[in-house]
Structures are given as structure tokens and as C-alpha cells.
Scaffold this motif. Structure first.
Motif, PDB file in Angstrom:
ATOM      1  N   SER A   1      57.411 108.876   7.767  1.00  0.00           N
ATOM      2  CA  SER A   1      58.182 108.726   8.935  1.00  0.00           C
ATOM      3  C   SER A   1      57.125 108.625  10.068  1.00  0.00           C
TER       4      SER A   1
ATOM      5  N   GLU B   1      58.885 100.965  20.213  1.00  0.00           N
ATOM      6  CA  GLU B   1      59.169 100.205  18.777  1.00  0.00           C
ATOM      7  C   GLU B   1      57.817  99.619  18.227  1.00  0.00           C
TER       8      GLU B   1
ATOM      9  N   ILE C   1      55.573 102.317  16.438  1.00  0.00           N
ATOM     10  CA  ILE C   1      56.010 102.974  15.080  1.00  0.00           C
ATOM     11  C   ILE C   1      55.975 101.781  14.217  1.00  0.00           C
ATOM     12  N   LEU C   2      56.516 100.630  14.591  1.00  0.00           N
ATOM     13  CA  LEU C   2      56.490  99.479  13.447  1.00  0.00           C
ATOM     14  C   LEU C   2      54.804  99.315  13.074  1.00  0.00           C
TER      15      LEU C   2
ATOM     16  N   ASN D   1      54.098 102.092  10.480  1.00  0.00           N
ATOM     17  CA  ASN D   1      54.804 101.800   9.394  1.00  0.00           C
ATOM     18  C   ASN D   1      54.067 100.655   8.567  1.00  0.00           C
TER      19      ASN D   1
ATOM     20  N   PRO E   1      63.481 106.482   8.067  1.00  0.00           N
ATOM     21  CA  PRO E   1      63.730 106.361   9.574  1.00  0.00           C
ATOM     22  C   PRO E   1      64.928 107.401  10.016  1.00  0.00           C
TER      23      PRO E   1
ATOM     24  N   ASN F   1      66.417 105.330  19.627  1.00  0.00           N
ATOM     25  CA  ASN F   1      65.502 104.664  19.104  1.00  0.00           C
ATOM     26  C   ASN F   1      65.789 104.847  17.416  1.00  0.00           C
TER      27      ASN F   1
ATOM     28  N   TYR G   1      64.303 103.719  15.071  1.00  0.00           N
ATOM     29  CA  TYR G   1      62.651 103.577  14.303  1.00  0.00           C
ATOM     30  C   TYR G   1      62.095 104.693  14.036  1.00  0.00           C
TER      31      TYR G   1
ATOM     32  N   GLN H   1      65.036 114.074  12.596  1.00  0.00           N
ATOM     33  CA  GLN H   1      64.308 112.897  11.708  1.00  0.00           C
ATOM     34  C   GLN H   1      63.450 113.711  10.646  1.00  0.00           C
TER      35      GLN H   1
END
Length: 211
Positions: free
Chosen positions: A119, A132, A135-136, A139, A151, A164, A166, A190
Motif C-alpha cells: 500500500s 492520486e 500513489i498510482l 502502485n 488500498p 482519498n 487510493y 490503511q
């Protein structure tokens, strides 16, 4: 493999002025409360000393976190759960974290990162500053590893406040504002969710091996 061995969590982060460090510490605390073994690790700083010295917050955080052990590839191989945290740089994770990730090719080639529970989290200087996308981008690494991304989603009421799905994110106002209660609770949730998923996977594998 013993199902009784605690889940192992590596919280690996980069932080310039301390915002992401605060989130990383909260993640490590939440993992420990969930019964996990935890390694809190900072990645190597790449910026020149004169750049760090030119920013008071950056210099103070660098001095205050010298005690945190520097991340190594052993931490990734050791862990059942890996959480990566980094501030955004132009909508991407900071180069310091990316450089560390780029050294993991050997582990990847030997399949040592497959099925890790993973994560990520971030902080930006301003609202809509690339949270975002950062984080993407982190990932994307996990897809190549064959890791299992967990997530936070909207699986807890705090997520409707944090907003959020994500991963935990924070607006630092150019490093002047640290994470508040909502962000700290969110990173705790999380992390706990990731630990719980890893524990369930470990228990399931153990049941198959012993059936």
C-alpha cells in the motif's frame, strides 16, 4: 512456514520536511498495535547538502531523523507487508523513493516480491497537487512485482473525511502544516487493513500446507 509468526511490516518512506515521516511513524505504530513486527526505514537522501541547508524545515527534518535506519533490500525481502510513502514531485513520487525502488530488480527477478501485501501514501504542498497520481505511480511498481495492493478504499468512516480511497494523503501547505487527526487515523486504518489482509493470506496458506 508457521502461522504463529507475526506479520512483518516494512514502512519505507522519503520525507523532506517531515510530513511523510509523520505519516510513516503513525503507520509503524498502527502496525505494532495490530501485532506486527515492524521496520520503519527511510530511503537515502539524494539532494546536495546545500539544497537541504537552504530550507530550514528540510534541514531540521534531516537532522531529526538521522536515527531512522536507512532502507535496504533486505527489508523488502523480510516483509510480508510493504508500505511506501513519499511526497509528490510534479505528480510523481520523489526521486529518492524511486531510486530505492529501482535497486530492487534482483529481488524482482528472483520472484521475491510476489504476493507481498502493499500500500502507499503521500503528501503534497497544495490541494490537488498530484496526490492520486503519485500513489498510482507508486502502485505501478506493485503490478510488476505481482504484489497484492490493499488500498484503504472507503472501508472505514474516516475515509469519508479523508477523501482519498487510493491511499492516505495530506496537504502540507508547503511543509508548514503537519498531518492532523483525520490523516493520522486514516493511515492507521490503511496500515491495519493491510496487516489484516496479510494475516489472512498467511493463515490460508498455512491451512493449505497442513491439510
Amino acid at each position: 512456514m508457521s502461522v504463529e509468526r507475526p506479520v512483518r511490516v516494512a514502512v519505507v518512506y522519503y520525507s523532506a520536511t517531515g510530513t511523510v515521516f509523520a505519516l510513516a511513524k503513525a503507520a509503524a505504530t498502527a502496525a505494532e498495535k495490530a501485532g506486527a513486527e515492524v521496520r520503519l526505514r527511510r530511503v537515502r537522501e539524494l539532494a546536495p547538502e546545500e539544497a537541504i541547508a537552504s530550507n530550514q524545515g528540510w534541514a531540521e527534518n534531516a537532522a531529526a531523523t538521522q536515527h531512522v535506519v536507512e532502507a535496504s533490500l533486505d527489508d523488502l525481502e523480510w516483509a510480508d507487508v510493504i508500505l511506501f510513502g513519499a511526497p509528490t514531485r510534479f505528480g510523481l513520487p520523489a526521486a529518492q523513493l524511486k531510486q530505492f525502488i529501482d535497486t530492487a530488480g534482483g529481488l524482482w527477478a528472483r520472484g521475491k516480491l510476489v504476493d507481498k501485501v502493499v500500500s502507499s501514501f503521500t503528501s503534497t504542498a497544495t490541494a490537488h497537487g498530484g496526490q492520486e497520481s503519485t500513489i498510482l505511480a507508486i502502485n505501478n511498481t506493485f503490478y510488476h512485482w505481482g504484489a497484492i495492493i490493499v488500498p484503504p478504499g472507503y472501508a472505514d468512516p474516516v475515509q469519508f473525511q479523508m477523501g482519498n480511497p487510493y491511499g492516505t494523503s495530506h496537504v502540507s501547505n508547503n511543509g508548514e502544516v503537519g498531518p492532523g487527526e483525520v490523516e493520522l487515523v486514516a493511515i492507521g486504518f490503511q496500515t491495519t487493513r493491510a496487516v489484516e489482509v496479510a494475516a489472512a493470506l498467511k493463515a490460508g496458506r498455512y491451512a493449505l500446507e497442513t491439510s
